[in-house]
Design a protein around this motif. Structure first.
Motif, PDB file in Angstrom:
ATOM      1  N   ARG A 164     -13.264   4.743  -5.063  1.00 56.37           N
ATOM      2  CA  ARG A 164     -12.007   4.729  -4.307  1.00 56.37           C
ATOM      3  C   ARG A 164     -11.587   6.151  -3.965  1.00 56.37           C
ATOM      4  O   ARG A 164     -11.586   7.047  -4.803  1.00 56.37           O
TER       5      ARG A 164
ATOM      6  N   TYR B  34       0.836  -1.204   0.000  1.00 56.88           N
ATOM      7  CA  TYR B  34       0.000   0.000   0.000  1.00 56.88           C
ATOM      8  C   TYR B  34       0.871   1.255   0.000  1.00 56.88           C
ATOM      9  O   TYR B  34       0.555   2.248  -0.666  1.00 56.88           O
TER      10      TYR B  34
ATOM     11  N   ARG C  80      -4.906  -0.403  -4.854  1.00 55.47           N
ATOM     12  CA  ARG C  80      -6.073  -0.263  -3.982  1.00 55.47           C
ATOM     13  C   ARG C  80      -7.375  -0.636  -4.689  1.00 55.47           C
ATOM     14  O   ARG C  80      -8.409  -0.813  -4.028  1.00 55.47           O
TER      15      ARG C  80
ATOM     16  N   THR D  35      -9.006  -2.810   0.873  1.00 52.33           N
ATOM     17  CA  THR D  35      -8.603  -2.749   2.285  1.00 52.33           C
ATOM     18  C   THR D  35      -7.673  -3.911   2.582  1.00 52.33           C
ATOM     19  O   THR D  35      -7.732  -4.961   1.932  1.00 52.33           O
ATOM     20  N   GLU D  36      -6.827  -3.713   3.574  1.00 50.24           N
ATOM     21  CA  GLU D  36      -5.891  -4.764   3.955  1.00 50.24           C
ATOM     22  C   GLU D  36      -6.651  -5.937   4.576  1.00 50.24           C
ATOM     23  O   GLU D  36      -7.558  -5.733   5.397  1.00 50.24           O
TER      24      GLU D  36
END
Length: 364
Positions: free
Chosen positions: A253, A144, A181, A186-187
């Protein structure tokens, strides 16, 4: 065909014509393309399973300037797949071992060694010196960070990832297409995606993915072919298959406006803070056998699986979490932050950085 990323450098010398003769035979590259490669500046993030073979193929291709950013040292367990390093390199900084390997292969390549962890504080400065980034890191947090830094810097980047017998490759360019992304908005929750240190990886898969990453880099630099923009290449070594997954930008996003980072502390700072027996409580999230081999004096052992299952098990008060290199402690830190703890950080580079900075250890 995409517009070449780099302008051509000077005319080729006789030695260069001989070295890169097989490239000159390719109409898509030819002499002008090789001059572009020689003028290119490529930053490789990580000199491990992907970065190690990628560095060798970038050097062989004649990339004129290569930067390698890595704060780790060579471990015996790396040698199964990290082919830029050899047995005599165990214990050496990976940036030094990798630079020596590049010099043996192609001494005309300039290598810049960045022996540091890529973070929010240095990412934009490092990226400003290069035309393209190849990311061979093994944590979502770093990916990221690379994505956001590249978007802010206007740089394209080539991403690769491996685990067990599988691999993925794509090219991201915030100026004209989806970004990382869009692939992972999201992680993943901490503990849901194991790393190679927990799940293993076949060395040949690293080579296959790294070679594909370098091919994409060469295409971007020279303008040859169709890059993997908007496409994710998925490799299954057990099935001997490659498949392509389309990827489109998500209009919802949020725009990248800056770089964030998990709270962390450097090894030297932690050594100073704990020198008189005070300072934060140090929590070791490694496994018991690792803790028995070498531990930070006075540290509390609480393996990652237990932290992820119940962050409430962490001791009260200011804490610094650590593991071997920083990956598992980052997962534990994310879980602690999600549980509402605001007095927790993790040790950059793990116990390896602690030892390298001269920190004492205990055994048994």
């Amino acid at each position: 065909m995409k517009t070449p990323l780099v302008g051509p450098g000077p005319e080729l010398s006789a030695d260069q014509r001989a070295r890169y003769s097989r490239h000159l035979l390719l109409p898509e590259i030819g002499e002008v393309g090789q001059r572009r490669l020689l003028a290119a500046r490529v930053l490789v993030v990580g000199a491990g399973g992907l970065g190690s073979p990628a560095l060798l193929y970038l050097a062989a291709a004649g990339i004129g300037t290569i930067g390698v950013v890595d704060d780790d040292v060579v471990d015996t367990s790396n040698l199964q797949r990290q082919v830029a390093h050899g047995t005599p390199d165990v214990g050496r900084p990976k940036v030094d071992s990798a630079a020596d390997a590049v010099a043996r292969l192609n001494p005309t390549v300039t290598v810049h060694r960045h022996r540091e962890r890529l973070d929010a504080g240095n990412a934009l400065d490092l990226l400003s010196r290069y035309d393209l980034v190849l990311d061979g890191s093994d944590t979502f947090a770093t990916r990221y960070l690379v994505n956001d830094a590249c978007v802010l810097s206007g740089l394209p980047w080539v991403w690769g990832a491996v685990l067990r017998f599988d691999g993925h490759v794509s090219v991201f360019d915030g100026a004209e297409g989806p970004t990382y992304r869009d692939l992972f908005p999201t992680e993943p929750p901490p503990g849901t995606v194991p790393g190679c240190g927990e799940a293993g990886v076949l060395g040949g898969v690293c080579a296959a993915i790294a070679a594909t990453m370098v091919t994409e880099a060469v295409k971007l630099i020279t303008g040859a072919g169709r890059p993997l923009l908007g496409r994710v290449l998925v490799h299954d070594a057990l099935a001997v298959s490659w498949r392509e997954v389309p990827l489109r930008p998500d209009p919802r996003r949020a725009a990248v406006t800056g770089l964030g980072a998990l709270p962390s502390v450097g090894a030297a700072a932690l050594i100073a803070a704990t020198a008189d027996g005070g300072g934060p409580v140090v929590v070791d999230v490694r496994e018991p056998h690792e803790h028995a081999e070498a531990a930070v004096p006075g540290s509390v052992l609480l393996p990652l699986a237990r932290v992820l299952a119940d962050p409430g098990l962490l001791p009260p008060g200011p804490l610094v979490l650590h593991c071997a290199r920083g990956s598992r402690s980052a997962q534990a830190l994310a879980a602690a932050l999600a549980a509402g703890r605001g007095d927790v950080a993790h040790l950059e580079g793990g116990i390896a950085a602690w030892v390298a900075a001269g920190g004492p250890t205990t055994t048994g």
